[in-house]
Design an enzyme around this catalytic site. Structure first.
Site, PDB file in Angstrom:
ATOM      1  N   SER A  21       4.284  12.427  10.859  1.00 16.86           N
ATOM      2  CA  SER A  21       4.082  12.413  12.307  1.00 16.86           C
ATOM      3  C   SER A  21       5.401  12.139  13.038  1.00 16.86           C
ATOM      4  O   SER A  21       6.130  11.212  12.666  1.00 16.86           O
ATOM      5  CB  SER A  21       3.065  11.335  12.675  1.00 16.86           C
ATOM      6  OG  SER A  21       3.041  11.180  14.066  1.00 16.86           O
ATOM      7  N   VAL A  29       9.865  -1.981   6.954  1.00 19.91           N
ATOM      8  CA  VAL A  29      10.256  -3.192   6.229  1.00 19.91           C
ATOM      9  C   VAL A  29      10.075  -2.874   4.743  1.00 19.91           C
ATOM     10  O   VAL A  29       9.715  -1.766   4.387  1.00 19.91           O
ATOM     11  CB  VAL A  29       9.405  -4.420   6.625  1.00 19.91           C
ATOM     12  CG1 VAL A  29       9.875  -5.033   7.910  1.00 19.91           C
ATOM     13  CG2 VAL A  29       7.936  -4.064   6.676  1.00 19.91           C
ATOM     14  N   LYS A  60      19.643  -7.577  -7.260  1.00 22.51           N
ATOM     15  CA  LYS A  60      18.706  -8.706  -7.137  1.00 22.51           C
ATOM     16  C   LYS A  60      18.404  -9.234  -8.537  1.00 22.51           C
ATOM     17  O   LYS A  60      17.888  -8.497  -9.380  1.00 22.51           O
ATOM     18  CB  LYS A  60      17.430  -8.209  -6.442  1.00 22.51           C
ATOM     19  CG  LYS A  60      16.303  -9.215  -6.376  1.00 22.51           C
ATOM     20  CD  LYS A  60      15.100  -8.608  -5.626  1.00 22.51           C
ATOM     21  CE  LYS A  60      13.891  -9.518  -5.668  1.00 22.51           C
ATOM     22  NZ  LYS A  60      12.699  -8.879  -5.072  1.00 22.51           N
ATOM     23  N   VAL A 167      -1.179  14.618  12.093  1.00 23.52           N
ATOM     24  CA  VAL A 167      -2.531  14.964  11.623  1.00 23.52           C
ATOM     25  C   VAL A 167      -3.549  14.311  12.547  1.00 23.52           C
ATOM     26  O   VAL A 167      -3.537  13.090  12.730  1.00 23.52           O
ATOM     27  CB  VAL A 167      -2.734  14.497  10.159  1.00 23.52           C
ATOM     28  CG1 VAL A 167      -4.185  14.694   9.719  1.00 23.52           C
ATOM     29  CG2 VAL A 167      -1.774  15.225   9.231  1.00 23.52           C
ATOM     30  N   GLY A 423      -0.524  -7.661 -14.212  1.00 24.16           N
ATOM     31  CA  GLY A 423       0.418  -7.777 -13.103  1.00 24.16           C
ATOM     32  C   GLY A 423       1.760  -8.318 -13.569  1.00 24.16           C
ATOM     33  O   GLY A 423       2.793  -7.691 -13.387  1.00 24.16           O
TER      34      GLY A 423
END
Ligand SMILES: Cc1cc2nc3c(=O)[nH]c(=O)nc-3n(C[C@H](O)[C@H](O)[C@H](O)COP(=O)(O)OP(=O)(O)OC[C@H]3O[C@@H](n4cnc5c(N)ncnc54)[C@H](O)[C@@H]3O)c2cc1C
Length: 495
Positions: A21, A29, A60, A167, A423
């Site tokens: 868009s 961010v 990092k 859209v 995880g």
């Protein structure tokens, strides 16, 4: 990221078009990564020397969590990314942690055991010269907007098409699949597969297909953020710092050009104005006119990431708050796993279900790790922290893990065999529980037995002292980024 991952394997067989868009901006961010991002660039053949300077990127080594615990000696700890050197210190760390859990007065704070913690503390880069054969698995920090622009150009160069269009609505066919999307510019666009990367709007998977959504609000309270940049220091840190504030936590992410700072908080406990004031105070910017950017966010996931002929990726599929900077990893892994299925031509019902289960398990396991940061906090200074510590909305896996820990048992086997292990690896769980100081009170500790005290910490200090000097100053390393050596021998010991 998704278009490039698809193009990498399928460009000779399919046409890929990105619709974006002109009026809805990206979230803008998301400036920290896990080490998996390195695999993303490697798989595309894009060198650090090309993308890092273009995106003001830094290395990092991990994340410091400051002020989450009030326990003496544990008010800050570092969650390291793994390294090959950890093979030499992990056993000692886990041994000491388990002995302390069982009452032995032994040193068990994670920072003392990991080279990544040393490198971060010394503002060193996790990049040793080739003569030093121990690689450190590292992540990156980067300017999110620049990274988006960089990947956009790469995708175009690799044959991806791009249309700037908004859209407006979607047409479904008789079987409920997406037949086409319609744009406010007047176009109707049909396709075999639609990938919903529309952000929190979740245009296709959520709005059009009405895929059920599981909210994480009952155990992750944060739903908003405010961001303010600050100038970079003379030297550049190689870690993210996450500092607990009154109603959430503040991130500090170093780029080559600036720090990205933000405060992630819960609007149940704090207004956006109060959050901005607290962040400004934290940054020493109370009198500054630097504008702040306010954002809303929603934590949870869709139940089916692949539903009908739609695959949801990124915020459209779900989001776990950014405490461990995991969202880009989800994008990368979801897209790459789906492409593997396409390549295998494995699109049947069982592949479909297995894929959704896999992504959901990854979400749930990661969510549980993030919840642990909050559940184990010992702050008493604000209702927000007391409510987090008192929260009983925990998964069964998490309850079992806490109960094993509190009774001094090893948690390793339980993690590896359950969803919570999808995880984070075992050593991360030991790091968080030990780093937060979840041990018997100091007055309850007894002198260790000879067997318990069998590891000599001076030897670990010595090993890390000798290793640390092989890693260069971070700022210098960034200035001298060169094409990377190939590293087929990299092996990480995921304890
Ligand atoms: C406070 C915060 C901190 C974060 N920190 C991290 C971090 O440290 N590490 C990390 O990995 N992730 C982080 N994230 C998540 C990360 O920002 C996102 O995962 C990442 O930016 C990808 O976003 P996205 O592309 O899914 O959505 P967006 O960036 O929102 O992009 C959505 C896209 O969809 C388009 N679009 C929307 N509606 C339409 C429409 N009607 N028609 C056509 N196009 C449309 C928009 O134009 C836009 O291009 C953070 C998120 C938040 C909220």
């Amino acid at each position: 990221m998704t278009a490039l991952i698809f193009a990498r394997s399928l460009m000779d067989r399919v046409e890929i078009t990105v619709l974006e868009s002109p009026t809805v901006p990206i979230i803008g961010v998301g400036e920290g990564s896990t080490p998996w991002l390195r695999g993303f660039f490697d798989s595309l053949g894009i060198e650090e020397s090309e993308w890092m300077p273009a995106c003001h990127a830094t290395y990092k080594c991990g994340i410091t969590f400051a002020d989450w615990s009030t326990k003496p000696g544990f008010t800050s700890y570092f969650h390291p990314f793994a390294s090959m050197l950890d093979n030499l210190t992990m056993t000692q760390f886990v041994h000491n942690v388990e002995a302390r859990l069982n009452g032995a007065n032994l040193h068990a704070h994670p920072d003392r055991f990991f080279i990544a913690a040393r490198l971060a503390a010394g503002r060193r880069a996790p990049k040793a010269p080739e003569s030093f054969p121990f690689d450190v698995w590292h992540g990156y920090h980067f300017d999110a907007t620049l990274l988006g622009q960089f990947l956009h150009k790469k995708a175009l160069a690799r044959g991806v098409r791009y249309k700037s269009c908004h859209v407006s609505h979607t047409t479904l066919d008789a079987s409920g699949h997406i037949a086409s999307v319609h744009t406010t510019e007047g176009e109707t666009i049909a396709a075999d597969l639609f990938i919903d990367c529309s952000g929190f709007a979740s245009l296709l998977i959520g709005q059009a297909l009405k895929t059920p959504y599981v909210s994480f609000a009952e155990n992750l309270f944060n739903d908003a953020a405010v961001a303010i940049p600050t100038p970079m220091d003379d030297s550049i840190p190689s870690q993210t710092v996450s500092t607990a504030l009154s109603n959430g936590w503040a991130w500090k992410i170093p780029l080559t050009s600036r720090y990205g700072n933000g405060y992630v908080y819960s609007t149940q406990f704090c207004t956006p104005d109060a959050a901005e004031t607290e962040l400004r105070r934290h940054l020493g910017l109370l009198d500054s006119a630097v504008p702040a950017r306010h954002l809303k966010m929603k934590c949870g996931r869709v139940t089916r990431h692949w539903h009908k002929n739609c695959l949801a990726i990124g915020l459209a599929a779900g989001f776990i708050e950014p405490l461990e900077a995991t969202a880009l990893l989800f994008i990368q892994q979801t897209a790459a796993t789906f492409v593997e299925l396409l390549e295998r031509g494995d699109l049947g019902d069982s592949a479909h279900d297995h894929f959704n289960q896999q992504v959901n398990d990854h979400f749930e396991g990661t969510r549980d790790y993030i919840v642990t940061h909050y559940k184990t906090n010992t702050r008493q200074d604000a209702e927000y922290w007391r409510a987090n510590a008192a929260n009983r909305n925990l998964s069964d896996g998490l309850k079992k893990l806490y109960s094993a820990w509190m009774t001094g048992k090893s948690i390793a086997a339980g993690i590896s065999s359950q969803v919570i292990g999808r995880g984070y690896p075992v050593f991360s769980w030991y790091s968080i529980m030990a780093g937060m100081g979840i041990f018997p009170e100091p007055r309850e500790l007894r002198p260790p037995t000879a067997r318990e005290a069998r590891y000599n910490l001076a030897e670990i200090d010595n090993l890390l002292d000798r290793s640390e000097v092989n890693y260069p100053d971070h700022k210098h390393a960034l200035a001298a980024i060169a094409p990377r050596r190939t590293d087929a021998s990299l092996q990480i010991y995921f304890w």
